[in-house]
Design a protein around this motif. Structure first.
Motif, short mmCIF file in Angstrom:
data_model
loop_
_atom_site.label_atom_id
_atom_site.label_comp_id
_atom_site.label_asym_id
_atom_site.label_seq_id
_atom_site.Cartn_x
_atom_site.Cartn_y
_atom_site.Cartn_z
N ASN A 1 -5.79 18.34 4.08
CA ASN A 1 -5.83 18.72 5.50
C ASN A 1 -5.00 17.66 6.23
OD1 ASN A 1 -8.52 18.80 7.99
ND2 ASN A 1 -6.42 19.54 8.09
N GLU B 1 -5.35 3.39 8.00
CA GLU B 1 -6.80 3.18 8.04
C GLU B 1 -7.19 1.71 8.13
OE1 GLU B 1 -8.76 5.80 5.21
OE2 GLU B 1 -10.45 4.41 5.19
N ALA C 1 -0.66 7.21 2.48
CA ALA C 1 0.00 8.02 3.50
C ALA C 1 0.75 7.15 4.52
CB ALA C 1 -1.06 8.86 4.21
N ALA C 2 0.08 6.13 5.04
CA ALA C 2 0.69 5.32 6.09
C ALA C 2 1.84 4.48 5.56
CB ALA C 2 -0.38 4.42 6.74
N SER D 1 -9.16 -1.69 -1.16
CA SER D 1 -9.40 -3.14 -1.18
C SER D 1 -9.41 -3.68 0.24
CB SER D 1 -8.30 -3.84 -1.99
OG SER D 1 -7.15 -4.04 -1.19
N PHE E 1 -5.28 11.57 8.45
CA PHE E 1 -3.90 11.59 7.95
C PHE E 1 -2.93 11.54 9.12
CE2 PHE E 1 -5.26 13.30 3.67
CZ PHE E 1 -4.87 12.16 3.00
N GLU F 1 2.43 -1.11 -4.56
CA GLU F 1 1.16 -0.37 -4.74
C GLU F 1 0.49 -0.93 -5.99
OE1 GLU F 1 -0.86 2.13 -3.37
OE2 GLU F 1 -2.02 1.69 -5.18
N GLY G 1 0.83 -1.20 0.00
CA GLY G 1 0.00 0.00 0.00
C GLY G 1 0.86 1.25 0.00
N GLU H 1 -15.55 9.02 3.39
CA GLU H 1 -14.17 9.52 3.43
C GLU H 1 -13.25 8.48 4.08
OE1 GLU H 1 -12.74 13.63 4.97
OE2 GLU H 1 -14.09 13.95 3.28
P1 FDA Z 1 -4.79 4.88 1.73
O1 FDA Z 1 -6.14 4.43 1.31
O2 FDA Z 1 -4.44 6.31 1.61
O3 FDA Z 1 -3.68 4.05 1.01
C1 FDA Z 1 -3.77 2.67 0.79
C2 FDA Z 1 -3.04 2.36 -0.49
O4 FDA Z 1 -2.99 0.96 -0.63
C3 FDA Z 1 -3.74 2.90 -1.72
O5 FDA Z 1 -2.81 3.57 -2.53
C4 FDA Z 1 -4.30 1.67 -2.40
O6 FDA Z 1 -4.33 1.78 -3.82
C5 FDA Z 1 -3.30 0.61 -1.96
N1 FDA Z 1 -3.82 -0.75 -1.95
C6 FDA Z 1 -5.03 -1.18 -1.56
N2 FDA Z 1 -5.11 -2.50 -1.72
C7 FDA Z 1 -3.93 -2.93 -2.22
C8 FDA Z 1 -3.42 -4.19 -2.60
N3 FDA Z 1 -4.16 -5.29 -2.51
N4 FDA Z 1 -2.15 -4.26 -3.09
C9 FDA Z 1 -1.40 -3.12 -3.21
N5 FDA Z 1 -1.84 -1.90 -2.88
C10 FDA Z 1 -3.09 -1.81 -2.37
N6 FDA Z 1 -8.08 12.62 5.89
C11 FDA Z 1 -7.55 13.71 6.49
O7 FDA Z 1 -6.95 13.58 7.56
N7 FDA Z 1 -7.64 14.94 5.91
C12 FDA Z 1 -8.26 15.14 4.71
O8 FDA Z 1 -8.27 16.25 4.16
C13 FDA Z 1 -8.87 14.02 4.10
N8 FDA Z 1 -9.58 14.16 2.95
C14 FDA Z 1 -10.11 13.06 2.33
C15 FDA Z 1 -10.86 13.22 1.16
C16 FDA Z 1 -11.38 12.13 0.52
C17 FDA Z 1 -12.21 12.30 -0.71
C18 FDA Z 1 -11.17 10.82 1.06
C19 FDA Z 1 -11.70 9.60 0.37
C20 FDA Z 1 -10.45 10.66 2.24
C21 FDA Z 1 -9.94 11.78 2.89
N9 FDA Z 1 -9.23 11.65 4.09
C22 FDA Z 1 -8.72 12.76 4.70
C23 FDA Z 1 -8.96 10.33 4.68
C24 FDA Z 1 -7.53 9.90 4.31
O9 FDA Z 1 -7.39 10.00 2.91
C25 FDA Z 1 -7.27 8.46 4.75
O10 FDA Z 1 -7.59 8.30 6.09
C26 FDA Z 1 -5.79 8.11 4.53
O11 FDA Z 1 -5.51 8.23 3.15
C27 FDA Z 1 -5.49 6.70 5.01
O12 FDA Z 1 -4.16 6.41 4.68
P2 FDA Z 1 -3.70 4.91 4.43
O13 FDA Z 1 -2.32 5.01 3.91
O14 FDA Z 1 -3.99 4.10 5.61
O15 FDA Z 1 -4.67 4.38 3.27
#
Ligand code: FDA
Length: 403
Positions: free
Chosen positions: A59, A376, A21-22, A177, A389, A41, A18, A347
């Motif tokens: 944000n 997440e 951010a994390a 996913s 984030f 990714e 993945g 979100e």
């Molecule tokens: P994230 O979902 O960002 O990353 C996971 C990655 O893993 C993705 O790139 C995905 O493609 C990949 N992945 C998934 N399955 C996989 C697989 N099987 N194999 C390989 N790769 C895989 N939060 C905040 O604090 N401030 C904000 O302004 C916003 N705004 C916002 C807007 C919108 C429209 C959304 C949908 C969400 C937000 N958020 C937010 C929430 C924030 O985006 C979210 O909490 C973080 O991106 C979570 O980070 P992660 O890295 O955990 O997951």
């Protein structure tokens, strides 16, 4: 970069699945420690949610960072990570990269220019830490003997540590996913049912018909569900209710529960209307309510809550009990959602890998040495306002230091 190099089969230190951010934070922190780190990714590029976040300005954190701003089955779980990785740590990294930022409201910090600056910063940090980033690669299987083997569409990777950073289920079209949940279950870790959070809510036919007429109306409210309440803006939409107050409360809402909306937060509507009546005001309900709420809403509220016998009659002619009843509807408008707009519009995801199976200091699974879960994918959900984030940065930082 696409595909694995000839050295892919060599034993690495860390594989992060993945590139959000994390995952990127975990990778750059581990890489800085001199570890050999690969990020897998499956999407065409990393950080896609960062790019669309905060209206394109991300944000990225909140100055008011407290455990109370996160939901989890274990409300203490976030404490260790967020106390060791604070907003000022992230700001220091922004400073080193010359990224300007500002506070919008309520401690919410945004980029001045673009969310793309954050992704570029994470990529630059990863590059400096010699992190290998592989995009467009699908993981087909994971196994563990004395180390982890990750089978991918581009070959196998072997590593001492595996970090699940694939996020939750929100916004499938951006690559979400259930990978982290599946692998967690494979290794015997419990998963708390993932559900949409920070999500618009929808209503049954009768309420929906009424709410639709107000699409586009926005006003500050106090939205409450049980003992939890948020004071922010509410937005009426063509599908139901949204806006920050509603998104916040949606994370706490459970099926069947009513919401209570105070459309005039901070005001004693009963006393205000009683005073107006006493003053002999000649306006009818729509014009009277229009002193406090947008005119379209005032009209709709009057049509819905004012008994027919009082239509067309000025407030001064109403009985006290009718005035008090109207005030109650405005200050405690009760609505019971029938559901949410689902993961397509959520979100974030509530629920996820159960925190009881993880160390709050390192994010490592207590029963599976070398397996980490961050961001997440974990059963931690932040309030709206940069908390999600920040959880991604803080949990990624904790894991990056421990792998
Ligand atoms: P994230 O979902 O960002 O990353 C996971 C990655 O893993 C993705 O790139 C995905 O493609 C990949 N992945 C998934 N399955 C996989 C697989 N099987 N194999 C390989 N790769 C895989 N939060 C905040 O604090 N401030 C904000 O302004 C916003 N705004 C916002 C807007 C919108 C429209 C959304 C949908 C969400 C937000 N958020 C937010 C929430 C924030 O985006 C979210 O909490 C973080 O991106 C979570 O980070 P992660 O890295 O955990 O997951």
């Amino acid at each position: 970069m696409n595909g694995l190099s000839g050295t892919a089969a060599a034993l690495g230190d860390v594989v992060v699945v993945g590139g959000g951010a994390a995952g990127l934070m975990t990778a750059l922190v581990a890489g800085r420690r001199g570890l050999r780190v690969s990020v897998l990714e499956h999407g065409p590029e990393v950080g896609r949610k960062i790019l669309i976040s905060g209206g394109g300005r991300c944000n990225f954190t909140n100055t008011d960072m407290r455990a109370e701003c996160f939901l989890s089955s274990n409300r203490h779980f976030v404490k260790s990570a967020i106390s060791r990785y604070r907003p000022e740590h992230f700001l220091a990294m922004l400073g080193r990269h010359g990224i300007a930022w500002h506070e919008k409201k309520l401690g919410q910090l945004f980029c001045d220019r673009s969310a793309a600056d954050i992704v570029q910063m994470l990529l630059d940090e990863c590059r400096a830490a010699h992190v290998r980033i592989l995009t467009g690669v699908r993981v087909t299987g994971v196994s563990k003997a004395d180390h982890f083997t990750v089978q991918t569409t581009a070959g196998a990777l072997h590593a001492r540590s595996l970090v699940l950073a694939s996020g939750g289920l929100s916004i499938p079209k951006l690559g979400a996913s259930g990978f982290a949940y599946d692998v967690a279950r494979q290794f015997g870790l419990p998963v708390i049912t993932p559900e949409p959070a920070l999500v618009p809510l929808v209503f049954g036919q009768e309420e929906d018909a009424w709410l639709r007429t107000l699409a586009g109306v926005s006003l500050p409210v106090r939205a409450a569900c049980g003992k939890t309440a948020f004071e922010e803006a509410l937005l009426f939409t063509h599908r139901g209710l949204s806006g920050p107050a509603l998104l916040q409360i949606s994370s706490f809402w459970r099926e069947g529960q009513p919401l209570s909306l105070d459309l005039v937060p901070g005001q004693d509507m009963g006393a205000a209307l009683a005073r107006l009546k006493k003053s002999g005001v000649r306006t009818q309900a729509p014009a009277t309510l229009g002193r406090w709420v947008p005119q379209r809403l005032a009209q709709a509220l009057s049509a819905r809550y004012v008994p027919e016998k009082l239509h067309g009659r000025p407030l001064a002619e109403w009985a006290d009990k009718d005035v008090a009843a109207l005030a109650r509807h405005i200050s405690h408008m009760g609505l019971t959602p029938t559901g949410t707009e689902g993961f397509a519009k959520a979100e974030v995801t509530r629920g996820g890998v159960d925190t009881r199976a993880l160390s709050s200091r390192t994010m490592e699974a207590t029963s599976v040495p070398g397996l980490y879960v961050v961001g997440e994918a974990v059963d931690v959900t932040g309030w709206l306002g940069g908390y999600n984030f920040h959880w991604a940065w803080a949990s990624g930082h904790a894991a990056g230091e421990a792998v």
